[in-house]
Design a protein around this motif. Structure first.
Motif, PDB file in Angstrom:
ATOM      1  N   VAL A 107       0.831  -1.293   0.108  1.00 26.11           N
ATOM      2  CA  VAL A 107       0.060  -0.037  -0.090  1.00 26.11           C
ATOM      3  C   VAL A 107       0.885   1.318  -0.069  1.00 26.11           C
ATOM      4  CG1 VAL A 107      -1.734   1.413   1.444  1.00 26.11           C
ATOM      5  CG2 VAL A 107      -1.866  -1.148   1.347  1.00 26.11           C
ATOM      6  N   ALA A 108       2.091   1.204   0.680  1.00 24.69           N
ATOM      7  CA  ALA A 108       2.926   2.346   0.787  1.00 24.69           C
ATOM      8  C   ALA A 108       3.817   2.414  -0.550  1.00 24.69           C
ATOM      9  CB  ALA A 108       3.974   2.054   1.992  1.00 24.69           C
ATOM     10  N   GLU A 109       3.796   1.611  -1.147  1.00 21.98           N
ATOM     11  CA  GLU A 109       4.371   1.747  -2.329  1.00 21.98           C
ATOM     12  C   GLU A 109       3.541   2.410  -3.393  1.00 21.98           C
ATOM     13  OE1 GLU A 109       7.783   1.480  -3.518  1.00 21.98           O
ATOM     14  OE2 GLU A 109       8.032   1.175  -1.316  1.00 21.98           O
ATOM     15  N   LEU A 110       2.427   1.704  -3.424  1.00 18.25           N
ATOM     16  CA  LEU A 110       1.282   2.221  -4.265  1.00 18.25           C
ATOM     17  C   LEU A 110       0.994   3.817  -4.094  1.00 18.25           C
ATOM     18  CD1 LEU A 110      -1.332  -0.750  -4.393  1.00 18.25           C
ATOM     19  CD2 LEU A 110       0.292   0.117  -5.911  1.00 18.25           C
ATOM     20  N   ILE A 138      -6.292  -5.996   9.964  1.00 19.32           N
ATOM     21  CA  ILE A 138      -5.614  -4.833   8.937  1.00 19.32           C
ATOM     22  C   ILE A 138      -6.776  -4.332   8.694  1.00 19.32           C
ATOM     23  CG2 ILE A 138      -6.012  -6.842   7.186  1.00 19.32           C
ATOM     24  CD1 ILE A 138      -3.174  -4.526   6.881  1.00 19.32           C
ATOM     25  N   SER A 139      -6.723  -3.047   8.411  1.00 20.45           N
ATOM     26  CA  SER A 139      -7.689  -2.105   8.020  1.00 20.45           C
ATOM     27  C   SER A 139      -7.381  -1.421   6.463  1.00 20.45           C
ATOM     28  CB  SER A 139      -8.196  -1.111   8.997  1.00 20.45           C
ATOM     29  OG  SER A 139      -8.564  -1.603  10.214  1.00 20.45           O
ATOM     30  N   LEU A 140      -8.228  -1.374   5.575  1.00 25.16           N
ATOM     31  CA  LEU A 140      -7.774  -0.949   4.258  1.00 25.16           C
ATOM     32  C   LEU A 140      -9.085  -0.093   3.817  1.00 25.16           C
ATOM     33  CD1 LEU A 140      -6.005  -0.645   1.937  1.00 25.16           C
ATOM     34  CD2 LEU A 140      -7.160  -2.551   0.748  1.00 25.16           C
ATOM     35  N   SER A 141      -8.621   1.253   3.321  1.00 22.86           N
ATOM     36  CA  SER A 141      -9.577   2.054   3.144  1.00 22.86           C
ATOM     37  C   SER A 141      -9.388   3.055   1.810  1.00 22.86           C
ATOM     38  CB  SER A 141      -9.871   3.411   4.119  1.00 22.86           C
ATOM     39  OG  SER A 141     -10.399   2.816   5.232  1.00 22.86           O
ATOM     40  N   ALA A 142     -10.279   2.934   0.977  1.00 25.17           N
ATOM     41  CA  ALA A 142     -10.220   3.684  -0.415  1.00 25.17           C
ATOM     42  C   ALA A 142     -11.325   4.724  -0.504  1.00 25.17           C
ATOM     43  CB  ALA A 142     -10.368   2.519  -1.627  1.00 25.17           C
ATOM     44  N   VAL A 143     -11.024   6.017  -1.020  1.00 21.41           N
ATOM     45  CA  VAL A 143     -11.975   6.958  -1.133  1.00 21.41           C
ATOM     46  C   VAL A 143     -12.157   7.250  -2.824  1.00 21.41           C
ATOM     47  CG1 VAL A 143     -12.210   9.518  -0.911  1.00 21.41           C
ATOM     48  CG2 VAL A 143     -10.772   8.268   0.726  1.00 21.41           C
ATOM     49  N   ILE A 144     -13.501   7.140  -3.054  1.00 19.81           N
ATOM     50  CA  ILE A 144     -14.082   7.104  -4.544  1.00 19.81           C
ATOM     51  C   ILE A 144     -14.647   8.309  -4.866  1.00 19.81           C
ATOM     52  CG2 ILE A 144     -15.188   5.740  -6.073  1.00 19.81           C
ATOM     53  CD1 ILE A 144     -13.075   4.180  -4.732  1.00 19.81           C
ATOM     54  N   LYS A 175      -8.686   3.258  -8.473  1.00 20.33           N
ATOM     55  CA  LYS A 175     -10.092   3.769  -8.639  1.00 20.33           C
ATOM     56  C   LYS A 175     -10.088   4.773  -7.426  1.00 20.33           C
ATOM     57  CE  LYS A 175     -12.862  -0.229 -10.409  1.00 20.33           C
ATOM     58  NZ  LYS A 175     -11.749  -0.569 -11.535  1.00 20.33           N
ATOM     59  N   SER A 176      -9.423   4.850  -6.587  1.00 17.62           N
ATOM     60  CA  SER A 176      -9.392   5.574  -5.361  1.00 17.62           C
ATOM     61  C   SER A 176      -8.770   7.395  -5.888  1.00 17.62           C
ATOM     62  CB  SER A 176      -8.412   5.216  -4.392  1.00 17.62           C
ATOM     63  OG  SER A 176      -8.684   5.866  -3.154  1.00 17.62           O
ATOM     64  N   SER A 177      -9.565   7.938  -5.225  1.00 14.92           N
ATOM     65  CA  SER A 177      -9.131   9.367  -5.764  1.00 14.92           C
ATOM     66  C   SER A 177      -7.919  10.139  -4.505  1.00 14.92           C
ATOM     67  CB  SER A 177     -10.613  10.370  -5.586  1.00 14.92           C
ATOM     68  OG  SER A 177     -10.928  10.324  -4.073  1.00 14.92           O
ATOM     69  N   GLU A 178      -7.678   9.264  -3.744  1.00 17.14           N
ATOM     70  CA  GLU A 178      -6.524   9.761  -2.985  1.00 17.14           C
ATOM     71  C   GLU A 178      -5.588   8.435  -2.756  1.00 17.14           C
ATOM     72  OE1 GLU A 178      -7.873  10.493   1.601  1.00 17.14           O
ATOM     73  OE2 GLU A 178      -8.649  11.924  -0.121  1.00 17.14           O
ATOM     74  N   PRO A 179      -4.415   8.533  -2.245  1.00 14.23           N
ATOM     75  CA  PRO A 179      -3.781   7.168  -1.903  1.00 14.23           C
ATOM     76  C   PRO A 179      -4.478   6.484  -0.831  1.00 14.23           C
ATOM     77  CG  PRO A 179      -2.357   8.978  -1.783  1.00 14.23           C
ATOM     78  CD  PRO A 179      -3.638   9.688  -2.004  1.00 14.23           C
ATOM     79  N   LEU A 180      -4.364   4.961  -0.889  1.00 16.20           N
ATOM     80  CA  LEU A 180      -5.092   3.938  -0.040  1.00 16.20           C
ATOM     81  C   LEU A 180      -4.557   4.331   1.400  1.00 16.20           C
ATOM     82  CD1 LEU A 180      -4.999   0.633  -2.001  1.00 16.20           C
ATOM     83  CD2 LEU A 180      -6.718   2.459  -1.842  1.00 16.20           C
ATOM     84  N   LYS A 181      -5.327   3.967   2.273  1.00 13.85           N
ATOM     85  CA  LYS A 181      -4.778   4.015   3.546  1.00 13.85           C
ATOM     86  C   LYS A 181      -5.196   2.551   4.286  1.00 13.85           C
ATOM     87  CE  LYS A 181      -5.889   8.800   4.787  1.00 13.85           C
ATOM     88  NZ  LYS A 181      -6.097   9.419   3.353  1.00 13.85           N
ATOM     89  N   ALA A 182      -3.928   2.242   4.975  1.00 14.27           N
ATOM     90  CA  ALA A 182      -4.093   0.917   5.607  1.00 14.27           C
ATOM     91  C   ALA A 182      -3.294   1.074   7.056  1.00 14.27           C
ATOM     92  CB  ALA A 182      -3.286  -0.029   4.729  1.00 14.27           C
ATOM     93  N   SER A 183      -4.006   0.079   7.878  1.00 15.03           N
ATOM     94  CA  SER A 183      -3.080   0.182   9.241  1.00 15.03           C
ATOM     95  C   SER A 183      -3.354  -1.232   9.766  1.00 15.03           C
ATOM     96  CB  SER A 183      -4.008   1.090  10.143  1.00 15.03           C
ATOM     97  OG  SER A 183      -5.161   0.561  10.418  1.00 15.03           O
ATOM     98  N   LEU A 184      -2.350  -1.637  10.649  1.00 15.15           N
ATOM     99  CA  LEU A 184      -2.481  -3.137  11.005  1.00 15.15           C
ATOM    100  C   LEU A 184      -2.188  -2.859  12.655  1.00 15.15           C
ATOM    101  CD1 LEU A 184      -1.864  -5.838  10.049  1.00 15.15           C
ATOM    102  CD2 LEU A 184       0.716  -5.416  10.323  1.00 15.15           C
TER     103      LEU A 184
END
Length: 180
Positions: A114-117, A174-180, A155-164
């Motif tokens: 996710v950080a690389e993306l 793991i939590s993953l969020s995408a803003v559309i 598809k996301s309008s900003e970088p994905l956010k993830a936490s562990l």
């Protein structure tokens, strides 16, 4: 067990603009049913068709990834549970979030991916997607080609956010969020 304060839960969901929330074991038929409910809700809300399709696609990709991962691990229903939320942010954009238990080492790898993306712009994500499509798949590896996560990022309008969040010595959430 203390009684559930449904009114307080409703108020919290309304305040956070949560349109859909699910928590529990997730099956293929449940993914489909929730997807249909999401599609109907967005249609009634008169969401822009491209936004509705992206939200639906991201929801499907996230939930199927969870299902595949937990089935690969042969986890119990309790361990295989997922938490999925579709909400609106203050700018009216859709936020699709999903979380599940994961082996900590796998979670660290996902955070790195996710950080690389997040470092890539739209053109970089498109190029990476095409490169990944051309890459030969290892038939001995149970996971996909990695296209799903790249597609979510596209598809996301900003970088994905993830936490562990650690749960035990071996497991994390793991939590993953995408803003559309």
């Amino acid at each position: 067990m203390a009684p559930i304060d449904m009114f307080a839960m409703r108020e919290c969901y309304n305040q956070q603009q949560i349109m859909l929330c699910f928590n529990g074991p997730i099956s293929r038929s449940l993914i489909e049913e929730i997807g249909n409910a999401l599609r109907n809700y967005m249609s009634e809300e008169q969401a822009h068709p491209s936004s509705a399709m992206d939200v639906f696609a991201v929801y499907i990709e996230m939930t199927q990834n969870i299902r595949h991962y937990t089935r690969e691990k042969n986890w119990s229903d309790q361990q295989a549970g997922a938490t999925v939320v579709v909400a609106r942010d203050d700018q009216g954009r859709y936020v699709v979030s999903a979380g599940n238990l994961i082996e900590t080492a796998d979670g660290q790898q996902l955070l790195t991916a996710v950080a690389e993306l997040a470092k890539k712009d739209k053109a970089g994500l498109k190029a990476l997607y095409k490169e990944q499509l051309r890459r030969p798949r290892d038939e001995h590896v149970a996971t996909g080609a990695g296209l799903g996560l790249i597609d979510i990022a596209r598809k996301s309008s900003e970088p994905l956010k993830a936490s562990l969040q650690p749960v035990s010595d071996e497991l994390s959430f793991i939590s993953l969020s995408a803003v559309i």
